[in-house]
Design an enzyme around this catalytic site. Structure first.
Site, PDB file in Angstrom:
ATOM      1  N   GLU A  84     -41.770 -22.420 -12.785  1.00 31.08           N
ATOM      2  CA  GLU A  84     -41.680 -21.081 -12.521  1.00 31.08           C
ATOM      3  C   GLU A  84     -42.358 -20.775 -10.920  1.00 31.08           C
ATOM      4  O   GLU A  84     -43.477 -21.378 -10.605  1.00 31.08           O
ATOM      5  CB  GLU A  84     -42.809 -20.107 -13.395  1.00 31.08           C
ATOM      6  CG  GLU A  84     -42.872 -18.894 -12.880  1.00 31.08           C
ATOM      7  CD  GLU A  84     -44.057 -17.911 -13.729  1.00 31.08           C
ATOM      8  OE1 GLU A  84     -44.417 -18.791 -14.637  1.00 31.08           O
ATOM      9  OE2 GLU A  84     -44.133 -16.802 -13.565  1.00 31.08           O
ATOM     10  N   ASP A 125     -46.548 -19.932 -15.985  1.00 28.38           N
ATOM     11  CA  ASP A 125     -47.686 -19.672 -16.203  1.00 28.38           C
ATOM     12  C   ASP A 125     -48.324 -19.024 -17.512  1.00 28.38           C
ATOM     13  O   ASP A 125     -47.227 -18.782 -18.329  1.00 28.38           O
ATOM     14  CB  ASP A 125     -48.087 -18.439 -15.131  1.00 28.38           C
ATOM     15  CG  ASP A 125     -47.984 -18.927 -13.743  1.00 28.38           C
ATOM     16  OD1 ASP A 125     -48.254 -20.046 -13.392  1.00 28.38           O
ATOM     17  OD2 ASP A 125     -47.735 -18.026 -12.722  1.00 28.38           O
ATOM     18  N   ASP A 131     -49.203 -16.555 -18.293  1.00 24.57           N
ATOM     19  CA  ASP A 131     -49.444 -14.778 -18.536  1.00 24.57           C
ATOM     20  C   ASP A 131     -48.146 -14.455 -18.898  1.00 24.57           C
ATOM     21  O   ASP A 131     -47.143 -14.926 -19.436  1.00 24.57           O
ATOM     22  CB  ASP A 131     -49.910 -14.423 -17.060  1.00 24.57           C
ATOM     23  CG  ASP A 131     -48.790 -14.821 -15.920  1.00 24.57           C
ATOM     24  OD1 ASP A 131     -47.620 -15.189 -16.359  1.00 24.57           O
ATOM     25  OD2 ASP A 131     -48.744 -14.704 -14.731  1.00 24.57           O
ATOM     26  N   ASP A 161     -45.527 -12.798 -17.581  1.00 25.01           N
ATOM     27  CA  ASP A 161     -44.296 -13.459 -16.836  1.00 25.01           C
ATOM     28  C   ASP A 161     -43.964 -14.517 -17.354  1.00 25.01           C
ATOM     29  O   ASP A 161     -42.702 -14.902 -17.479  1.00 25.01           O
ATOM     30  CB  ASP A 161     -44.516 -13.352 -15.366  1.00 25.01           C
ATOM     31  CG  ASP A 161     -44.019 -11.867 -14.722  1.00 25.01           C
ATOM     32  OD1 ASP A 161     -43.662 -11.016 -15.362  1.00 25.01           O
ATOM     33  OD2 ASP A 161     -44.178 -11.988 -13.313  1.00 25.01           O
TER      34      ASP A 161
END
Ligand code: 1YM
Length: 649
Positions: free
Chosen positions: A436, A509, A511, A513
């Site tokens: 990413e 990540d 998180d 996203d």
């Protein structure tokens, strides 16, 4: 009647069970948590078989505080009389004799019923103790245990404590009760997963209409009952929750042909992908096989005939293809038959050739009968029109397939501009990191071992492929780049032998996203490259959440529990860095924590339960926001093991 002298034959039986303990993998595949559940399913299967045969309508599964589990049914009860050949009770035979391949050649008991999984003895062999009660006017009871034999220093497995005993205690109950304690010396963990058990019990309940399955966990006082009067109809409705269906009630049929029980339910949605899930004797057949082939050709044949009788297809028109009929098709096919042969990479493909004509025959017959029902004509017209549309797209464009085919040659067109390829040419050793963001991608490129690690940074989010047509999907650059890098082609053109990386590792990540990107990529793989997942090639990298350091001592922590441990390890004067994303790590740290095969943690993506994964994807990636929010709220942590992923170190 009962045997008094235990002779050589009995000793041989016991040795049989010892062999199971010596090589558990040969009997239950693995001693991981999956194997632990396997020994529970062996008992559940016997109870469900008894219900499948019409002798029981209730199965109860219970977990106890001491770590044991029990299963009870209200069937005929395992035979209590003396087995003429073995000279011991039926109960003792069932729990001490290994039945190779689920077959059991005995004159006393016919296994017309026993469809599979007469592996109760395997459960006994891998338990510290096992208790059986049979209820037939009075309570019969028998116990087995595994113990350390002082003389040989070896463990004796599943040894009867005493012969089957009629306790003479009167009972109104009928059936069989089995309780066992999985042996800690055998399994990596002996902690049952309630989530795993519930999922499978619900599936069994869907597959056996009217069967009541009760679950109770003494540890948490949690109780659940599954019972579906509609069976497969309920299953299909459940899978289609959150989708827009083209008609309200699923089509349903259930008939026997040549000793094979064929049952299916079908309902169409406005989706573009197909969701057919098939079962043989309540076991999911993820790789399909003869029954699925028969079902598909039956559906295609009968619908073409219908289209011609209704003059929707004219004489000059060509027949519609199976592929045209599969858009938006949700179906469960469940058959029950004897002497099942499983094939394929994961042994989930039905090999019996006789299943194909039987299922095709039933499908054609039953669907034709439904077509003559005036109330259902509308439904069939809807289905045909949908297929005609699909055919139009297919004929007019033919593009999707061409692009898919072209995807195989994209590598030569050098579309993989962003890919930092690896130098080694051995696909078995090569790894592709799909990373990413450009900055993390840059670090990964610096950090990697060029010999076998390739890096593909993703700039934006790839297209959410759920609810998109294939030709649309193939216009997306990120998706095209991934397809071309992998070298397998997609959808009907998929060919695993072209795969250039045996590990495809998604690195995003920890998180929201990152979770979204993971979900998008997994959806794409699941819908268009499912074999890639089935063959175990898809992984998720797990970056650490924290670094605990002091001077030049550095320790990484992957969750909050580990953080505490690492703080203690580093000791007074420690400092903590919390990583918000992969981009915050320098190449050295990224290598050590997430990429170095010696020190990293990977999660292998697996699909134990394809139907459940399908529903989950619909919920997560479809357009019903409410359901999605609910799911994300309940399963906020994408880094934990679930339907998709199992930790692999
Ligand atoms: C909680 C687990 O094992 N129930 C069960 C098992 C059997 C029978 C009934 C049964 C089968 C048959 C005849 C038959 C089994 N019997 C055998 C064997 N519940 C559970 N309920 N009578 C009873 O298949 O003909 C194996 S399983 F071999 F003894 F017949």
């Amino acid at each position: 009647m009962a045997k008094t002298n235990y002779n050589a034959e009995d000793i041989k039986i016991i040795e049989g069970l010892d062999a199971v303990r010596l090589r558990p993998g040969m009997y239950i595949g693995t001693t991981s948590v999956k194997g632990l559940h396997h020994i529970l399913w062996e008992i559940v299967d016997n109870a469900v078989d008894e219900a499948s045969n019409g002798f029981a309508n209730r199965v109860e599964v219970k977990l106890y505080k001491d770590g044991s589990a029990s299963v009870e049914d209200n069937g005929r009860g395992i035979p209590t009389d003396i087995h003429s050949k073995a000279g011991v009770s039926g109960v003792q035979v069932v729990f001490t004799q290994l039945h190779a391949g689920g077959k059991f050649d005995s004159e006393n008991y016919n296994f017309s019923g026993g469809l599979h999984g007469v592996g109760a003895s395997v459960t006994n062999a891998l338990s510290e103790w096992l208790k059986v009660e049979v209820y037939k006017n009075t309570v019969y009871s028998m116990e087995f245990h595994s113990y350390l034999d002082e003389k040989s220093g070896k463990i004796k497995s599943g040894v009867p404590v005493a012969p089957l005993k009629d306790t003479k205690v009167k009972t109104k109950k009928k059936g069989t009760f089995v309780r066992f304690l999985p042996d800690k010396r055998v399994f990596e963990t002996t902690q049952f997963s309630v989530e795993t058990i519930l999922k499978r019990l619900r599936e069994i309940a869907f597959l056996n209409k009217g069967l009541e399955i009760d679950f109770y966990d003494e540890n948490t006082d949690f109780h659940r009952v599954y019972k579906y009067e509609g069976g497969l109809i309920n299953f299909v409705k459940y899978l289609n929750e959150g989708k827009t269906t083209l008609y309200d009630e699923p089509l349903y049929a259930c008939t026997e042909k040549d000793g094979i029980m064929v049952e299916f339910a079908v309902q169409h949605t406005d989706a573009y992908v197909e969701s057919i899930y098939s079962y043989v004797n309540n076991i999911p057949t993820g790789e399909g096989g003869m029954h699925e082939t028969g079902f598909r050709s039956g559906v295609t044949r009968v619908l073409n005939d219908f289209a011609r009788t209704k003059n929707i297809l004219k004489d000059k028109d060509e027949n519609l293809l199976g592929d045209d009929f599969k858009e938006g098709l949700t179906a469960i096919l469940s058959i029950k038959m004897k002497n099942v042969q499983f094939e394929g990479q994961t042994k989930t493909k039905l090999g019996n050739p006789e299943a194909r004509p039987a299922v095709e025959y039933v499908t054609v017959n039953e669907l034709s009968a439904l077509m003559n029902n005036k109330k259902l004509v509308k439904i069939f017209e809807i289905i045909i029109n949908k297929a005609l549309n699909a055919a139009k797209v297919r004929l007019a464009a033919k593009k999707a397939k061409e692009i898919a085919r072209a995807s195989k040659s994209i590598e030569s067109q050098n579309l993989v501009g962003k890919l930092a390829a690896c130098s080694g040419r051995k696909a078995e050793l090569n790894e592709l990191f799909i990373v990413e963001g450009d900055s993390a991608g840059g670090s990964a490129k610096q950090a990697r071992m060029r010999q076998f690690q390739a890096i593909l940074p993703l700039r934006g989010k790839p297209l959410n492929v759920e609810k998109k047509k294939l030709d649309h999907i193939l216009q997306n650059t990120e998706i095209r780049t991934i397809i071309s890098a992998l070298g397998t082609g997609i959808a009907s053109e998929f060919d695993l032998s072209g795969l250039k990386f045996h590990k495809v590792i998604i690195l995003s990540d920890a998180d929201q996203d990152g979770a979204h990107i993971k979900a998008i990529l997994l959806t794409f793989f699941f819908r268009y490259m499912r074999e890639l997942i089935n063959a175990g090639h898809v992984y998720m990298g797990i970056p650490p959440l924290y670094k605990v350091y002091k001077g030049n001592v550095e320790e990484y922590a992957y969750d909050d529990k580990e953080l505490k441990e690492k703080i203690e390890k580093v000791g007074k004067g420690y400092q903590i860095q919390r990583y918000k994303g992969l981009g915050e790590m320098d190449p050295g740290q990224l290598w050590e924590t997430t990429m170095n095969p010696k020190t990293r943690t990977l999660m292998q993506v697996t699909i134990d339960d394809a139907a459940e994964a399908d529903r989950l994807i619909t919920v997560l990636m479809g357009d019903e926001v409410g359901e999605r929010k609910k799911y994300i709220f309940e399963h906020a942590d994408f880094n934990k093991e679930d339907t998709f992923a199992k930790i692999k170190r």
